[in-house]
Motif scaffolding. Structure first.
Motif, PDB file in Angstrom:
ATOM      1  N   VAL A   1       1.760 -44.823 -23.013  1.00 28.23           N
ATOM      2  CA  VAL A   1       2.955 -45.491 -22.497  1.00 28.23           C
ATOM      3  C   VAL A   1       4.152 -45.195 -23.382  1.00 28.23           C
ATOM      4  O   VAL A   1       5.265 -44.923 -22.903  1.00 28.23           O
ATOM      5  N   HIS A   2       3.960 -45.218 -24.703  1.00 29.93           N
ATOM      6  CA  HIS A   2       5.046 -44.940 -25.644  1.00 29.93           C
ATOM      7  C   HIS A   2       5.546 -43.510 -25.483  1.00 29.93           C
ATOM      8  O   HIS A   2       6.763 -43.258 -25.509  1.00 29.93           O
ATOM      9  N   VAL A   3       4.635 -42.576 -25.289  1.00 30.69           N
ATOM     10  CA  VAL A   3       5.014 -41.167 -25.125  1.00 30.69           C
ATOM     11  C   VAL A   3       5.788 -40.960 -23.818  1.00 30.69           C
ATOM     12  O   VAL A   3       6.744 -40.178 -23.766  1.00 30.69           O
ATOM     13  N   LEU A   4       5.414 -41.674 -22.762  1.00 31.63           N
ATOM     14  CA  LEU A   4       6.095 -41.524 -21.475  1.00 31.63           C
ATOM     15  C   LEU A   4       7.556 -41.945 -21.543  1.00 31.63           C
ATOM     16  O   LEU A   4       8.414 -41.335 -20.899  1.00 31.63           O
ATOM     17  N   GLY A   5       7.855 -42.986 -22.302  1.00 30.77           N
ATOM     18  CA  GLY A   5       9.243 -43.419 -22.465  1.00 30.77           C
ATOM     19  C   GLY A   5       9.916 -43.746 -21.151  1.00 30.77           C
ATOM     20  O   GLY A   5       9.434 -44.560 -20.351  1.00 30.77           O
ATOM     21  N   ASP A   6      11.049 -43.071 -20.860  1.00 27.30           N
ATOM     22  CA  ASP A   6      11.832 -43.348 -19.656  1.00 27.30           C
ATOM     23  C   ASP A   6      11.113 -42.927 -18.379  1.00 27.30           C
ATOM     24  O   ASP A   6      11.505 -43.341 -17.279  1.00 27.30           O
ATOM     25  N   ALA A   7      10.100 -42.088 -18.498  1.00 28.11           N
ATOM     26  CA  ALA A   7       9.358 -41.646 -17.312  1.00 28.11           C
ATOM     27  C   ALA A   7       8.304 -42.659 -16.888  1.00 28.11           C
ATOM     28  O   ALA A   7       7.551 -42.414 -15.934  1.00 28.11           O
TER      29      ALA A   7
END
Length: 264
Positions: free
Chosen positions: A93-99
């Motif tokens: 979830v952290h890596v996805l960020g705005d996506a």
């Protein structure tokens, strides 16, 4: 104030409905926070949903534990795998960020659709206290790890995953699988909350949300576990199915709205 009361009532009702089913409520909590309360679909919202899910698992789990429906050895064996999955899901979830928004809604829509099919079958054919299937340790561990990951990514308790896994691969009858699923949630959801919170650098909701909403979820879960279990299963399942259909339609509308930006 009116909006706050609506959100509080929606959270309490969700906890009441999900507690007898052995589910955490995240499939409805996130839509309530996102669509009713108007919160953005970000890590902070996922953490609050997980706090509500934890409250449901604690309230309902305590009742199931008193009834002797939590298989402690299974919880001890599977919790480490589910915890690793939860930590990994929070990192994703952290890596996805705005996506996160379209990815979350796509995955959530798939889970909601699957849940609609399962609940629809139970409504048509009724429920029964089935004996557990053959014990398959590898499938059991993989299922627990996947459930932990889904819990962190979708801010759910993952009972919709744990229960069939425990029933089909863990040898537990349905009611005992429900209690054991709640026992897993009590240990796994806090891991997702801590990792999410440690990685989140943005703003957090107001204090009232972190106090009143979990309190409403806890009250609803205790009432649901005590009173809801005495209600006919088909009544609870029909209400649950109706809510799932509404959520599925709303997620679909939002995803269709994302298509122009995705295709451009």
């Amino acid at each position: 104030m009116d909006a706050l009361l609506v959100v509080l009532f929606a959270v309490l009702l969700t906890a009441f409905l999900f507690a007898p089913l052995g589910l955490g409520g995240g499939m409805l909590f996130v839509p309530i926070l996102h669509y009713v309360a108007g919160w953005p679909l970000d890590t902070a919202t996922l953490v609050v949903s997980l706090l509500l899910t934890l409250s449901v698992s604690l309230g309902s789990g305590a009742v199931h534990h008193r009834e002797g429906l939590v298989d402690a050895p299974s919880v001890r064996r599977l919790a480490p795998f589910a915890m690793v999955g939860a930590a990994g899901g929070a990192v994703v979830v952290h890596v996805l960020g705005d996506a996160l928004d379209p990815v979350f809604k796509t995955l959530a829509l798939a889970l909601v659709a699957w849940a609609c099919i399962k609940v629809g079958r139970r409504v048509r054919h009724g429920t029964s206290e089935k004996d557990g299937g053959e014990i398959r340790p590898v499938a059991l561990r993989v299922g627990a790890g996947f459930g932990g990951g889904a819990s962190a990514v979708l801010a759910i308790g993952a009972g919709a995953i744990y229960i069939p896994v425990l029933n089909q691969f863990g040898g537990l009858p349905s009611r005992r699988a429900i209690g054991t699923s709640l026992g897993l949630m009590m240990l796994v959801v806090p891991v997702a909350i801590v990792v999410h919170a440690g990685l989140h650098s943005g703003a957090w909701p107001e204090t009232w949300a972190l106090v009143l909403l979990p309190g409403a979820a806890l009250c609803g879960a205790v009432l649901g576990a005590r009173v809801g279990l005495t209600l006919p299963d088909h009544v609870i399942l029909r209400v649950f199915l109706g809510l799932l259909v509404v959520i599925a339609v709303r997620y679909t509308v939002d995803l269709v709205g994302h298509l122009p930006s995705i295709l451009s």
